[in-house]
Write an enzyme that holds these catalytic residues in place. Structure first.
Site, PDB file in Angstrom:
ATOM      1  N   GLU A  49       7.254 -12.885  -5.042  1.00 40.53           N
ATOM      2  CA  GLU A  49       7.506 -12.305  -3.718  1.00 40.53           C
ATOM      3  C   GLU A  49       8.506 -13.000  -3.136  1.00 40.53           C
ATOM      4  OE1 GLU A  49       4.034 -11.941  -1.540  1.00 40.53           O
ATOM      5  OE2 GLU A  49       2.746 -10.587  -2.807  1.00 40.53           O
ATOM      6  N   ASP A  60       3.306 -12.941   9.989  1.00 38.68           N
ATOM      7  CA  ASP A  60       3.596 -14.228   9.339  1.00 38.68           C
ATOM      8  C   ASP A  60       3.086 -15.300  10.251  1.00 38.68           C
ATOM      9  OD1 ASP A  60       4.490 -13.446   6.685  1.00 38.68           O
ATOM     10  OD2 ASP A  60       6.356 -12.902   7.564  1.00 38.68           O
ATOM     11  N   TYR A 174      -2.422  -4.786  -2.683  1.00 38.76           N
ATOM     12  CA  TYR A 174      -2.492  -6.504  -2.205  1.00 38.76           C
ATOM     13  C   TYR A 174      -3.730  -6.284  -1.228  1.00 38.76           C
ATOM     14  CZ  TYR A 174      -0.508 -10.698  -0.171  1.00 38.76           C
ATOM     15  OH  TYR A 174      -0.411 -11.817   0.257  1.00 38.76           O
TER      16      TYR A 174
END
Length: 267
Positions: A49, A60, A174
């Site tokens: 990734e 994040d 995911y």
């Protein structure tokens, strides 16, 4: 078969759990990223990734936010990341997924981005802030150029929405192992295995589990019930720590090797 699908097929035949590594492109610079990608391939990473640095990375945590800032300060751009992928693709067949947000893609131009990504050898895109309900044009373009569309399932995703997300996803699903942003954690959430089982009710695609996984013990635990384990912040933190050292690439490779070790031992 495309690279991601072929890699998971190979893993299935080998009865092995895959390892997905995240790094931020351009951290601390694109030339170093190029070398780290090749080192991770040599160490046995199954899927890479590659984070596209962005100034407002809402999903994040601090470690990857700081990496994005280092990359942007060093001049990384979306076009620069794509050019680096083109260069690295001449030396490796590792499946590459771009990990990004919609804003940089919208500004670049969705069709232009998808075509360019396919041309340079990107295999899939994980668009963090684009829900599948609003991504029909994007997915149509991705399908035209044969790129995998990877969407997220989270601990709060309802069962009916898992089905919708699975129907729009190609490559692998995911699963975000906990609520909140990316970052290392001391322990894993209790419900990961049951959530993976719930997703399996809606798709035959591989399921990768990420967010918060940072130690060989975590990797061993996730490998018991997922098709792949994703580690990001723990790797990115080390890139930050070693950024001024001449042997950064080797040190990062050694750390990733320690994470992959349990998977090679058949755990």
């Amino acid at each position: 078969m495309m690279r991601i699908g072929q890699r998971f097929e190979d893993l299935r035949k080998a009865d092995r759990t895959g390892f997905v590594a995240y790094i931020t492109a351009g951290d601390p610079d694109l030339n170093t990223t190029h070398q780290v990608v090749l080192e991770l391939d040599r160490r046995g990473v199954d899927v890479l990734e590659l984070g596209v640095p962005f100034s407002d990375p809402l999903a994040d945590g601090p470690v990857i936010q700081e990496a994005s800032q280092r990359a942007l300060a060093a001049g990384a751009t979306l076009e620069g990341v794509l050019s680096m992928v083109a260069d690295v693709r001449t030396e490796t067949e590792i499946p590459i997924v771009l990990f990004t947000y919609y804003n940089p893609i919208h500004r670049y131009g969705v069709e232009r981005f998808v075509k360019r990504a396919a041309d340079v050898g990107v295999d899939g895109v994980l668009m963090l802030d684009l829900p599948p309900e609003e991504g029909s044009d994007y997915k149509a373009q991705m399908d035209v150029y044969g790129l995998d569309t990877i969407f997220l399932v989270t601990p709060t995703t309802r069962d009916d929405r898992m089905k919708l997300i699975a129907s729009h996803t190609r490559g692998f699903v995911y699963y975000v192992s906990r609520t909140g942003v990316t970052g290392e954690r001391d322990s894993l959430a209790d419900e990961i295995q049951s959530k993976v089982s719930a997703i399996c009710q809606h798709t035959d695609m591989p399921i990768a589990v990420g967010f918060g996984i940072s130690t060989p013990e975590h990797v061993s635990e996730i490998a018991r019930y997922a098709d792949a384990v994703v580690v990001g912040s723990a790797i990115v933190r080390r890139i930050g720590e070693y950024q001024h050292e001449a042997d950064l690439v080797a040190k990062v490779g050694a750390f990733v090797g320690s994470l992959i070790g349990p998977l090679r031992e058949g755990v």
